[in-house]
Design a protein around this motif. Structure first.
Motif, PDB file in Angstrom:
ATOM      1  N   LYS A  99     -41.897  75.857  14.354  1.00  0.00           N
ATOM      2  CA  LYS A  99     -42.120  74.406  14.404  1.00  0.00           C
ATOM      3  C   LYS A  99     -41.457  73.709  13.219  1.00  0.00           C
ATOM      4  N   ASP A 149     -35.369  77.379  21.302  1.00  0.00           N
ATOM      5  CA  ASP A 149     -34.477  77.316  22.458  1.00  0.00           C
ATOM      6  C   ASP A 149     -34.230  78.703  23.029  1.00  0.00           C
ATOM      7  N   GLY A 164     -40.914  75.032  19.802  1.00  0.00           N
ATOM      8  CA  GLY A 164     -39.619  74.356  19.685  1.00  0.00           C
ATOM      9  C   GLY A 164     -38.408  75.257  19.753  1.00  0.00           C
ATOM     10  N   PRO A 216     -33.484  69.113  14.287  1.00  0.00           N
ATOM     11  CA  PRO A 216     -33.681  68.767  15.700  1.00  0.00           C
ATOM     12  C   PRO A 216     -32.436  68.930  16.566  1.00  0.00           C
ATOM     13  N   ARG A 253     -37.681  73.575  13.721  1.00  0.00           N
ATOM     14  CA  ARG A 253     -37.352  72.567  14.735  1.00  0.00           C
ATOM     15  C   ARG A 253     -37.464  71.153  14.164  1.00  0.00           C
ATOM     16  N   LYS A 305     -29.698  74.617  17.798  1.00  0.00           N
ATOM     17  CA  LYS A 305     -30.434  75.567  18.619  1.00  0.00           C
ATOM     18  C   LYS A 305     -31.263  76.456  17.701  1.00  0.00           C
ATOM     19  N   ILE A 306     -32.531  76.609  18.017  1.00  0.00           N
ATOM     20  CA  ILE A 306     -33.441  77.418  17.224  1.00  0.00           C
ATOM     21  C   ILE A 306     -33.753  78.712  17.975  1.00  0.00           C
TER      22      ILE A 306
END
Length: 210
Positions: A45, A79, A77, A52, A48, A55-56
């Protein structure tokens, strides 16, 4: 081709600062297994929240309890979330179903996965297949080379001891995601190291990164 920055063995403040330092030269940010184990899925979190537009990747290394762990990752959060190729088929299938539910992706970690098991895994062609030399193996053999197998039809990733000197080989093998950790995070100048990886990658490919 993407550069995934692997963040491990540091606290959250250090991880966020490191990602910020090299942000312009990398594409994906990996919340490493050690961060998730030490700081919980709140680490996903936090990453992320601070990044923003990146890509996490949550390096969860799921072996069981797939639905619960994937919910934690994707609701946090992420991806992309990782599952071990040595996990059962039912676990991998559930991870894929959860990824589709959240419009995310699964990366299958092929650490200690035999060629015969890899053949069984090929049915999961929506996943990213990651060839991985473990940290412990790297410490025993400083120049352990990643063995890239054929992943035609699926995205491929490589992780474990990638350096600037080994980078051209990885590029020529057609790897889609290069997972780089210590060569950037432990460099004297991480921003410069990340920039050199980026430029070397683009020079080998002959294309401009977007």
């Amino acid at each position: 081709m993407k550069i995934q920055l692997a963040l491990d063995r540091m606290n959250m403040g250090e991880a966020i600062e490191m990602a910020r330092t090299v942000e312009s030269s990398i594409d994906w940010i990996e919340v490493g297994t050690s961060l998730i184990k030490e700081f919980g899925t709140n680490s996903i979190k936090e990453m992320r929240k601070h990044f923003p537009d990146k890509k996490i990747v949550a390096d969860m290394k799921t072996m069981d309890n797939a639905a619960y762990e994937m919910d934690l990752c994707f609701q946090g959060g992420a991806d992309v979330a990782t599952v071990m190729g040595a996990a059962s088929d039912v676990t991998i299938q559930k991870c894929l179903e959860k990824a589709l539910e959240y419009n995310g992706k699964i990366m299958i970690d092929l650490l200690n996965v035999s060629d015969s098991r890899l053949e069984q895994l090929r049915i999961y062609n929506q996943a990213i297949f990651c060839e991985h030399v473990s940290k412990d193996s790297q410490e025993i053999a400083d120049h352990a080379m990643i063995h890239m197998r054929n992943h035609a039809g699926s995205m491929s990733a490589a992780a474990g001891g990638i350096t600037l000197s080994s980078l051209p080989v990885m590029i020529r093998r057609g790897v889609d995601v290069l997972i780089i950790g210590s060569a950037i995070t432990k460099a004297k100048n991480p921003a410069e190291a990340a920039r050199l990886f980026n430029e070397t990658m683009n020079g080998e490919k002959g294309v401009k990164k977007v």
